[in-house]
Design a protein around this motif. Structure first.
Motif, mmCIF file in Angstrom:
data_model
loop_
_atom_site.group_PDB
_atom_site.id
_atom_site.type_symbol
_atom_site.label_atom_id
_atom_site.label_comp_id
_atom_site.label_asym_id
_atom_site.label_seq_id
_atom_site.Cartn_x
_atom_site.Cartn_y
_atom_site.Cartn_z
ATOM 1 N N ASN A 1 10.050 83.502 20.307
ATOM 2 C CA ASN A 1 9.709 84.589 19.375
ATOM 3 C C ASN A 1 8.239 84.942 19.504
ATOM 4 O O ASN A 1 7.486 84.914 18.535
ATOM 5 N N PHE A 2 7.828 85.313 20.692
ATOM 6 C CA PHE A 2 6.418 85.570 20.959
ATOM 7 C C PHE A 2 5.937 86.788 20.176
ATOM 8 O O PHE A 2 6.491 87.879 20.281
ATOM 9 N N PHE B 1 7.626 77.315 35.175
ATOM 10 C CA PHE B 1 7.141 76.530 34.056
ATOM 11 C C PHE B 1 8.002 76.771 32.823
ATOM 12 O O PHE B 1 8.248 75.856 32.031
ATOM 13 N N LEU B 2 8.462 77.990 32.665
ATOM 14 C CA LEU B 2 9.318 78.342 31.547
ATOM 15 C C LEU B 2 10.566 77.471 31.519
ATOM 16 O O LEU B 2 10.962 76.951 30.483
ATOM 17 N N GLU B 3 11.189 77.303 32.662
ATOM 18 C CA GLU B 3 12.397 76.478 32.742
ATOM 19 C C GLU B 3 12.097 75.031 32.377
ATOM 20 O O GLU B 3 12.863 74.379 31.664
ATOM 21 N N GLN B 4 10.958 74.541 32.838
ATOM 22 C CA GLN B 4 10.592 73.149 32.591
ATOM 23 C C GLN B 4 10.352 72.876 31.109
ATOM 24 O O GLN B 4 10.898 71.925 30.545
ATOM 25 N N ILE B 5 9.554 73.712 30.460
ATOM 26 C CA ILE B 5 9.254 73.448 29.050
ATOM 27 C C ILE B 5 10.414 73.854 28.151
ATOM 28 O O ILE B 5 10.566 73.314 27.052
ATOM 29 N N ASP C 1 7.020 84.660 25.864
ATOM 30 C CA ASP C 1 5.680 85.065 26.256
ATOM 31 C C ASP C 1 5.685 85.418 27.744
ATOM 32 O O ASP C 1 5.939 84.565 28.593
ATOM 33 N N PRO C 2 5.402 86.665 28.111
ATOM 34 C CA PRO C 2 5.470 87.071 29.519
ATOM 35 C C PRO C 2 4.423 86.415 30.407
ATOM 36 O O PRO C 2 4.534 86.489 31.633
ATOM 37 N N GLY D 1 -0.260 77.048 31.426
ATOM 38 C CA GLY D 1 -0.939 76.520 30.245
ATOM 39 C C GLY D 1 0.044 76.355 29.106
ATOM 40 O O GLY D 1 0.769 77.289 28.773
ATOM 41 N N LEU D 2 0.086 75.180 28.490
ATOM 42 C CA LEU D 2 1.023 74.946 27.401
ATOM 43 C C LEU D 2 0.691 75.788 26.176
ATOM 44 O O LEU D 2 1.567 76.375 25.556
ATOM 45 N N LEU D 3 -0.571 75.850 25.809
ATOM 46 C CA LEU D 3 -0.983 76.594 24.632
ATOM 47 C C LEU D 3 -1.369 78.025 24.995
ATOM 48 O O LEU D 3 -2.051 78.260 25.988
ATOM 49 N N PHE D 4 -0.940 78.970 24.181
ATOM 50 C CA PHE D 4 -1.271 80.376 24.411
ATOM 51 C C PHE D 4 -2.776 80.582 24.443
ATOM 52 O O PHE D 4 -3.298 81.329 25.278
#
Length: 273
Positions: free
Chosen positions: A130-131, A145-149, A138-139, A209-212
């Protein structure tokens, strides 16, 4: 309010309606409250009067050194706060993009502190589901990385539909478990060993990066340049700059002289210790 050990203090006096600073969402995954008390007890064998604030500042420096980071001088003489700051820490006064760009060097250096330890999924779930309230991801997150987290942080009962934590932790948890969140945790060094090295900046260059707030360092040319500089080689440039910034931050808003108190028990005011 500075380095004053306010996050340790339980000033509720048994009133469960009174929220304390470590109940605030940004602190839900903090650990080690009991460890600071243990360290303080050891230090008091040599130095009978030492504040929780000084103990925390010293332990932070030594933890960084043990993880492979730089040694830096820690000035002592801090006193502890008289209250905790739940409302202030719950106000969501997070660094904005404007702040990042105007204070870019300091923010880049602070981000380095995110390369050790773990981050609760509640702090990144909104980026996945829900970005910015869009119901989308988040684009800026790299697809691999998206798949991993995403596997590590599914949208489940521990979060609301907006990706925020469903519940605060119980106030009746023991001292040894304070700060232990119920939600999943991600290592802040997913793609690297858990030590103080350059991997966080290398990750930002790859959109991992994990954090936005960290990944936003790649948005502006000035901050992106700093990321590239700090990612090169063995990180010696960064370690030197990081040490200087940590000295400044550890003295920010410090209570000295007759200000505050020196707590015997970090969780209680001196009068009730």
């Amino acid at each position: 309010q500075g380095c004053d050990a306010s996050v340790f203090l339980d000033d509720s006096n048994g009133d469960r309606r009174h929220c304390i600073e470590r109940d605030a969402i940004p602190h839900m995954t903090l650990k080690g409250f009991d460890k600071i008390n243990m360290i303080k007890e050891e230090l008091e064998q040599v130095c009978p009067v030492i504040s929780c604030a000084d103990t925390t500042a010293l332990a932070t420096r030594d933890g960084i050194v043990l993880a492979g980071g730089p040694f830096y001088p820690v000035f002592t003489g801090r006193r502890d706060s008289l209250r905790s700051y739940f409302e202030e820490d719950s106000a969501k006064e997070k660094p904005s993009v404007f702040w990042v760009l105007t204070c870019s060097t300091t923010f880049s250096l602070i981000s380095w502190g995110h390369n050790i330890g773990k981050i609760g999924c509640e702090f990144i779930r909104a980026r996945l589901y829900n970005f910015s309230g869009t119901g989308q991801l988040d684009p800026s997150i790299a697809s691999d990385f998206l798949e991993q987290i995403g596997r590590s942080c599914p949208l489940n009962k521990s979060s609301n539909s907006d990706g925020s934590p469903a519940l605060m932790r119980s106030r009746v948890m023991s001292e040894s478990t304070l700060g232990m969140g119920d939600n999943e945790e991600l290592s802040s060094s997913i793609s690297s060993r858990a030590c103080f090295d350059t991997h966080i900046y290398q990750s930002l260059l790859r959109g991992r990066g994990l954090l936005f707030s960290d990944q936003q360092l790649m948005v502006d040319d000035q901050t992106a340049m700093l990321v590239r500089i700090y990612s090169i080689g063995n990180g010696s440039t960064f370690q030197m700059d990081f040490a200087r910034v940590m000295v400044k931050l550890s003295n920010l808003g410090a209570l000295t002289g007759s200000e505050g108190r020196v707590r015997i028990n970090c969780s209680r005011l001196a009068s009730s210790s």
